[in-house]
Design an enzyme around this catalytic site. Structure first.
Site, short mmCIF file in Angstrom:
data_model
loop_
_atom_site.label_atom_id
_atom_site.label_comp_id
_atom_site.label_asym_id
_atom_site.label_seq_id
_atom_site.Cartn_x
_atom_site.Cartn_y
_atom_site.Cartn_z
N GLU A 63 0.71 -1.16 0.15
CA GLU A 63 0.05 0.00 0.11
C GLU A 63 0.87 1.23 0.04
O GLU A 63 0.39 2.37 -0.36
CB GLU A 63 -0.97 0.20 1.17
CG GLU A 63 -2.23 -0.92 1.00
CD GLU A 63 -1.86 -2.48 1.07
OE1 GLU A 63 -2.61 -3.11 0.63
OE2 GLU A 63 -0.53 -2.76 1.89
N HIS A 132 -9.33 -5.86 9.73
CA HIS A 132 -9.87 -5.62 8.59
C HIS A 132 -11.53 -5.14 8.60
O HIS A 132 -12.10 -5.31 7.73
CB HIS A 132 -10.20 -7.02 7.89
CG HIS A 132 -8.83 -7.70 7.64
ND1 HIS A 132 -8.11 -8.20 8.41
CD2 HIS A 132 -8.13 -7.55 6.27
CE1 HIS A 132 -6.96 -8.66 7.71
NE2 HIS A 132 -6.88 -8.29 6.62
#
Length: 331
Positions: A63, A132
């Site tokens: 990321e 998550h």
């Protein structure tokens, strides 16, 4: 004549991206699994076949690298859409977003735009556990230079995503992952957008205002409908965009009802609804309040994996109804 079609939220996101890529060749999509796989949540299915691998770009699993490349692309003339998948992963990309994308236009006196949209699947509700399932909008809302968008319906998501892609500033676009499969009527017009910073009254009422966004909008509307049989009239305000925030629509509603409940699924401590509460106390709406502000949010614990525990830590329809009854009976 405006055409509407029933679409899931993931399909509305796909449509918005595709329409903007057809409209402007500078727009492209990048992220993990966006190409052959069609996105981890199915938001880019079929786009590789239409636009090719130069404009639908699968990236390495990093990321930090994704965000850095996107910011560089935006500052050199392109308009990237970045699928960061789970919002939790934005933590790895924060340097490029917070220290580069958000500040460059200011540091260059308005001379260097960064038109990049970071799409993030936010919130809990699908059993994705502690790493998550977070809603971290307060983190990015704290940073000047970033815009933060949090739609709660498929139609709003489609129109707001198009506006975000066209914006010359970096935008963090929250997608409530628990609603990806929910189908609603969506405006198909390629020219239909909702300007960033424009809220919406999702339900008119007179007894109490509830301000909410994202996933919690569905639950708030259900609670409002159920308490109506008890003679309670609830006004539901959806800001849709957190930064910039449509303060007037919130203030005017609270002045009208005299009571307010704030609901989101982020952690309560430091959550964005606390900022809305502070804004109200500093505004003329404060003098119209007949009862203290109530906040409903996730418990301050990591989101549990077990469904029964995950459900327990979040604002439920029943918790929202209890808060409504408590609020209207005060004073």
């Amino acid at each position: 004549m405006t055409e509407f079609k029933k679409m899931a939220l993931r399909e509305a996101i796909n449509l918005a991206q595709s329409q903007e890529m057809r409209r402007d060749e500078k727009v492209f999509l990048m992220g993990e699994d966006v190409g052959v796989y069609g996105g981890d949540f199915g938001t880019s299915v079929g786009m590789l076949a239409e636009f090719g691998e130069k404009r639908v770009r699968d990236t390495p699993i990093s990321e930090a690298a994704i965000a850095g490349a996107a910011v560089g692309a935006a500052q050199t003339g392109l308009r990237p859409i970045v699928d960061l998948t789970f919002m939790d992963f934005i933590t790895i990309a924060m340097d490029a977003i917070v220290n580069q994308a958000a500040k460059t236009n200011y540091m260059f006196g308005g001379g260097l735009k960064t038109p990049v949209t970071f799409r993030v699947a936010s919130g809990s509700g699908i059993g994705s556990a502690a790493q998550h399932s977070q809603s971290l909008e307060a983190w990015v809302a704290h940073i000047p230079g970033l815009k933060v968008v949090a739609p709660g319906t498929a139609n709003d998501a489609k129109a707001l995503l198009k506006a975000s892609i066209r914006d010359n500033n970096p935008v963090i676009f929250l997608e409530p992952k628990a609603l990806y499969g929910k189908k609603e009527e969506v405006d198909q017009d390629p020219d239909f957008i909702i300007p960033l910073g424009k809220g919406d009254i999702k339900r008119e009422g007179s007894d109490v205002t509830i301000v909410t966004y994202g996933r919690m909008l569905e639950r708030v509307l259900q609670a409002a409908q159920e308490v109506e049989q008890d003679g309670i009239s609830v006004e539901v305000v959806d800001p849709r965009t957190l930064i910039p925030l449509d303060k007037d629509i919130i203030i005017n509603s609270v002045k009208k009802t005299g009571r307010v409940i704030l609901v989101n699924d982020a952690y309560k401590t430091g959550g964005f609804i606390g900022e809305i509460a502070a804004m109200l106390t500093e505004s003329e709406a404060f003098d119209y309040l007949d009862a203290p502000i109530i906040r409903l949010a996730s418990e301050d614990v990591p989101v549990p994996y077990a469904h029964v525990l995950e459900t327990a830590v979040l604002p439920s329809v029943e918790k929202i109804k209890d808060a409504i009854i408590k609020q209207v009976n005060k004073g």
